[in-house]
Design an enzyme around this catalytic site. Structure first.
Site, mmCIF file in Angstrom:
data_model
loop_
_atom_site.group_PDB
_atom_site.id
_atom_site.type_symbol
_atom_site.label_atom_id
_atom_site.label_comp_id
_atom_site.label_asym_id
_atom_site.label_seq_id
_atom_site.Cartn_x
_atom_site.Cartn_y
_atom_site.Cartn_z
ATOM 1 N N ARG A 148 0.859 -1.191 0.000
ATOM 2 C CA ARG A 148 0.000 0.000 0.000
ATOM 3 C C ARG A 148 0.888 1.231 0.000
ATOM 4 O O ARG A 148 1.841 1.308 0.775
ATOM 5 C CB ARG A 148 -0.886 -0.026 1.251
ATOM 6 C CG ARG A 148 -1.949 1.042 1.260
ATOM 7 C CD ARG A 148 -2.697 1.080 2.595
ATOM 8 N NE ARG A 148 -2.057 2.001 3.517
ATOM 9 C CZ ARG A 148 -2.670 2.533 4.582
ATOM 10 N NH1 ARG A 148 -3.917 2.209 4.875
ATOM 11 N NH2 ARG A 148 -2.034 3.371 5.371
ATOM 12 N N TYR A 160 -3.012 11.303 6.453
ATOM 13 C CA TYR A 160 -3.319 9.938 6.867
ATOM 14 C C TYR A 160 -2.332 8.959 6.236
ATOM 15 O O TYR A 160 -2.043 9.039 5.045
ATOM 16 C CB TYR A 160 -4.755 9.522 6.464
ATOM 17 C CG TYR A 160 -4.879 8.039 6.579
ATOM 18 C CD1 TYR A 160 -4.993 7.443 7.827
ATOM 19 C CD2 TYR A 160 -4.737 7.212 5.469
ATOM 20 C CE1 TYR A 160 -4.982 6.071 7.967
ATOM 21 C CE2 TYR A 160 -4.734 5.836 5.592
ATOM 22 C CZ TYR A 160 -4.852 5.275 6.844
ATOM 23 O OH TYR A 160 -4.812 3.919 6.983
ATOM 24 N N ASP A 211 -5.134 3.889 0.078
ATOM 25 C CA ASP A 211 -6.258 4.123 1.000
ATOM 26 C C ASP A 211 -6.614 5.616 0.975
ATOM 27 O O ASP A 211 -5.793 6.459 1.348
ATOM 28 C CB ASP A 211 -5.842 3.709 2.416
ATOM 29 C CG ASP A 211 -7.019 3.679 3.384
ATOM 30 O OD1 ASP A 211 -8.112 4.152 3.013
ATOM 31 O OD2 ASP A 211 -6.837 3.194 4.514
ATOM 32 N N HIS A 213 -9.138 6.760 2.719
ATOM 33 C CA HIS A 213 -9.572 6.976 4.106
ATOM 34 C C HIS A 213 -10.782 7.905 4.216
ATOM 35 O O HIS A 213 -10.799 8.841 5.013
ATOM 36 C CB HIS A 213 -8.396 7.483 4.957
ATOM 37 C CG HIS A 213 -8.356 6.868 6.321
ATOM 38 N ND1 HIS A 213 -8.739 7.552 7.455
ATOM 39 C CD2 HIS A 213 -8.005 5.637 6.737
ATOM 40 C CE1 HIS A 213 -8.609 6.747 8.512
ATOM 41 N NE2 HIS A 213 -8.175 5.587 8.105
ATOM 42 N N GLU A 237 -9.127 2.238 -1.761
ATOM 43 C CA GLU A 237 -9.855 1.860 -0.539
ATOM 44 C C GLU A 237 -10.603 3.046 0.071
ATOM 45 O O GLU A 237 -10.100 4.168 0.070
ATOM 46 C CB GLU A 237 -8.812 1.341 0.455
ATOM 47 C CG GLU A 237 -9.355 1.021 1.831
ATOM 48 C CD GLU A 237 -8.242 0.613 2.787
ATOM 49 O OE1 GLU A 237 -7.154 0.192 2.326
ATOM 50 O OE2 GLU A 237 -8.444 0.747 4.004
ATOM 51 N N GLU A 263 -13.774 -1.346 6.378
ATOM 52 C CA GLU A 263 -13.065 -1.655 7.627
ATOM 53 C C GLU A 263 -13.837 -1.183 8.853
ATOM 54 O O GLU A 263 -13.626 -1.689 9.940
ATOM 55 C CB GLU A 263 -11.650 -1.074 7.616
ATOM 56 C CG GLU A 263 -11.582 0.434 7.599
ATOM 57 C CD GLU A 263 -10.160 0.969 7.530
ATOM 58 O OE1 GLU A 263 -9.378 0.463 6.705
ATOM 59 O OE2 GLU A 263 -9.836 1.879 8.307
ATOM 60 N N ARG A 284 -13.938 -5.143 3.134
ATOM 61 C CA ARG A 284 -12.853 -5.069 4.128
ATOM 62 C C ARG A 284 -13.315 -5.302 5.564
ATOM 63 O O ARG A 284 -12.566 -5.090 6.516
ATOM 64 C CB ARG A 284 -12.151 -3.713 4.006
ATOM 65 C CG ARG A 284 -11.174 -3.762 2.873
ATOM 66 C CD ARG A 284 -10.347 -2.555 2.696
ATOM 67 N NE ARG A 284 -9.718 -1.979 3.859
ATOM 68 C CZ ARG A 284 -8.688 -2.516 4.525
ATOM 69 N NH1 ARG A 284 -8.185 -3.671 4.150
ATOM 70 N NH2 ARG A 284 -8.176 -1.881 5.558
ATOM 71 N N GLU A 340 -4.674 -7.369 4.833
ATOM 72 C CA GLU A 340 -3.773 -6.297 5.286
ATOM 73 C C GLU A 340 -2.918 -6.815 6.441
ATOM 74 O O GLU A 340 -3.399 -7.549 7.308
ATOM 75 C CB GLU A 340 -4.609 -5.097 5.772
ATOM 76 C CG GLU A 340 -3.755 -3.910 6.198
ATOM 77 C CD GLU A 340 -4.611 -2.724 6.650
ATOM 78 O OE1 GLU A 340 -5.820 -2.910 6.900
ATOM 79 O OE2 GLU A 340 -4.056 -1.614 6.756
ATOM 80 N N TRP A 403 -11.909 12.116 8.990
ATOM 81 C CA TRP A 403 -10.487 11.781 9.125
ATOM 82 C C TRP A 403 -10.193 10.473 8.451
ATOM 83 O O TRP A 403 -10.986 9.545 8.508
ATOM 84 C CB TRP A 403 -10.060 11.694 10.604
ATOM 85 C CG TRP A 403 -8.621 11.307 10.677
ATOM 86 C CD1 TRP A 403 -7.528 12.106 10.431
ATOM 87 C CD2 TRP A 403 -8.099 9.997 10.931
ATOM 88 N NE1 TRP A 403 -6.385 11.377 10.516
ATOM 89 C CE2 TRP A 403 -6.703 10.079 10.817
ATOM 90 C CE3 TRP A 403 -8.696 8.767 11.232
ATOM 91 C CZ2 TRP A 403 -5.861 8.993 10.997
ATOM 92 C CZ3 TRP A 403 -7.877 7.675 11.411
ATOM 93 C CH2 TRP A 403 -6.463 7.779 11.298
HETATM 94 O O1 KDG Z 1 -8.319 2.516 13.851
HETATM 95 C C1 KDG Z 1 -8.162 3.127 12.608
HETATM 96 C C2 KDG Z 1 -7.113 2.432 11.771
HETATM 97 O O2 KDG Z 1 -7.246 1.044 11.835
HETATM 98 C C3 KDG Z 1 -7.229 2.854 10.336
HETATM 99 O O3 KDG Z 1 -6.965 4.222 10.252
HETATM 100 C C4 KDG Z 1 -6.256 2.084 9.477
HETATM 101 O O4 KDG Z 1 -7.404 2.742 7.481
HETATM 102 C C5 KDG Z 1 -6.677 1.975 8.060
HETATM 103 C C6 KDG Z 1 -6.149 0.842 7.317
HETATM 104 O O5 KDG Z 1 -6.552 0.675 6.169
HETATM 105 O O6 KDG Z 1 -5.346 0.083 7.869
HETATM 106 MG MG MG Z 2 -8.155 1.854 5.640
#
Ligand code: KDG
Ligand code: MG
Length: 403
Positions: A148, A160, A211, A213, A237, A263, A284, A340, A403
């Protein structure tokens, strides 16, 4: 029957906080479950200690599905990350116990291995594109087949996925939420540059992931997906928040870049439409936040019917217990995609000795009966809970962003 005679929570912070549930049967067999919910750990710990543990005593540890239904339907208040992480912890611990009693690794109880190992992706990050590519090269040199990529954005101090410590990225690092600044425009310019440079430097054999995010709107995500297409990313992602599942239709209309999301999902109801309409390519959702192995298997089976593969979350806030549970699950399902893998610190590994191993870009859960993870309670006690929050993000005009 293996009667549950005790259950307790263990909170420890060997570099970051973890909540673990330990269930014991009358025959002295113990099982572990992870209940860690980053930044809200104690809510789940209380849910388990105050509301779930009293209901477990005296039950038959073999009745995994029935206990799952009892906790899910019985609470009346269904779903949500706190409830589903608590149920997940019980579920993992019961699979662990069942495996230990059977003398089999959990993946054998789930139908046996469908593959020789589980392909994982590591996290390469850096303040600059060159730094990120240098980090990615290290992963490739260590045998990773998938990496990644996240990079700093000029003009933004915190981004991030980018950390000073390259090996152990840990975003939940402050006593109160850190305020970071976000600019979609700046980010949207850098991400395609990163991928163009990465393909030039790393070639085409390695899978590259990214990602977002949850930072973009669906139409912005469509634009970014289109811009990344020439570099064939394995996935984009969390391109947009998924509360509105129909929002992914718009992204799909504009790009063939594969989409991954989920996630933060806690049940199949968070992704039913996404899967049914084939709006995503990878789901995810993971063991700890989506109701344990029992519920994640249902999500995976449903996804399989619709050509969607799995890509379980595996950041450092998911303990080695979740990592082991995910690997047993990954090994046993037909529609596995990728896993991951963010490495834990040496202190975390010492608190949670485990049987899973990494070789040639693949993880394997090992052959130990159950999940193959234990907890060293004396070591855990040396690392008391420390409050830690994830950051928040504000746009340049000061308004809140995701975030
Ligand atoms: O708790 C938040 C994290 O697990 C996250 O920010 C990590 O986005 C993430 C990832 O893809 O691992
Ligand atoms: Mg993520």
């Amino acid at each position: 029957m293996p009667k549950i005679i005790s259950a307790k929570t263990i909170v420890t912070c060997p570099g970051r906080n973890f909540v673990t549930l330990k269930i014991e049967t009358g025959d002295g067999v113990t099982g572990l479950g992870d209940a860690t919910l980053n930044g809200r750990e104690l809510a789940v710990e209380s849910y388990l200690r105050d509301h779930v543990v009293p209901c477990l005593i005296g039950r038959d540890a073999h009745q995994i599905e029935d206990i799952w239904q009892y906790l899910y339907r019985g609470a009346y208040w269904r779903r949500g990350p706190v409830t589903m992480s608590a149920i997940a912890a019980v579920d993992m611990a019961l699979w662990d116990i069942k495996g230990k009693i059977a003398g089999l690794p959990v993946y054998q109880l789930l139908g046996g291995a469908c593959r020789t190992g589980v392909m994982v992706y590591g996290h390469a990050n850096g303040e600059t594109i060159d730094d990120t590519i240098a980090a990615a090269r290290e992963y490739v040199a260590n045998g990773y087949k998938a990496v990644r990529l996240q990079t700093g954005v000029p003009g933004m101090s915190d981004v991030y996925g980018v950390s000073k410590d390259k090996l152990f990225y840990e975003p939940a690092d402050s006593d109160l939420p850190k305020e970071t600044v976000w600019s979609t425009d700046k980010y949207m310019r850098v991400a395609p540059e990163l991928f163009a440079a990465a393909r030039k430097a790393l070639g085409w054999e390695v899978h590259l992931l990214h990602d977002v995010h949850h930072r973009l709107t669906p139409i912005e995500a469509g634009r970014l997906g289109k811009d990344l297409e020439p570099y064939r990313p394995f996935w984009m992602e969390d391109a947009t928040p998924a509360e509105n599942q129909a929002g992914f239709r718009l992204i799909r209309q504009h790009t063939t870049t594969p989409l991954a999301v989920g996630e933060i999902f806690s049940s199949i109801w968070d992704c039913k439409q996404l899967i049914e309409e084939q709006l995503i390519d990878y789901i995810r959702a993971t063991v700890v936040h989506a109701g344990g192995i029992t519920h994640l298997r249902k999500i995976a089976s449903f996804a399989d019917l619709h050509g969607v593969r799995t890509g379980c979350h595996g950041a450092t806030d998911l303990s080695p217990v979740t990592m082991a549970a995910a690997l047993h699950f990954d090994l046993s399902i037909p529609n596995f995609g990728i896993q991951e893998y963010m490495r834990h610190t040496a202190d975390t590994d010492a608190v949670f000795p485990h049987a899973y191993t990494f070789e040639g870009g693949m993880l394997h859960p090992g052959e130990a009966p159950g999940l193959g993870v234990e907890i060293d309670e004396d070591a855990a006690a040396r690392f008391p809970y420390k409050r830690a929050y994830l950051p928040v993000a504000r746009r340049l005009d000061g308004s809140m962003h995701d975030w």
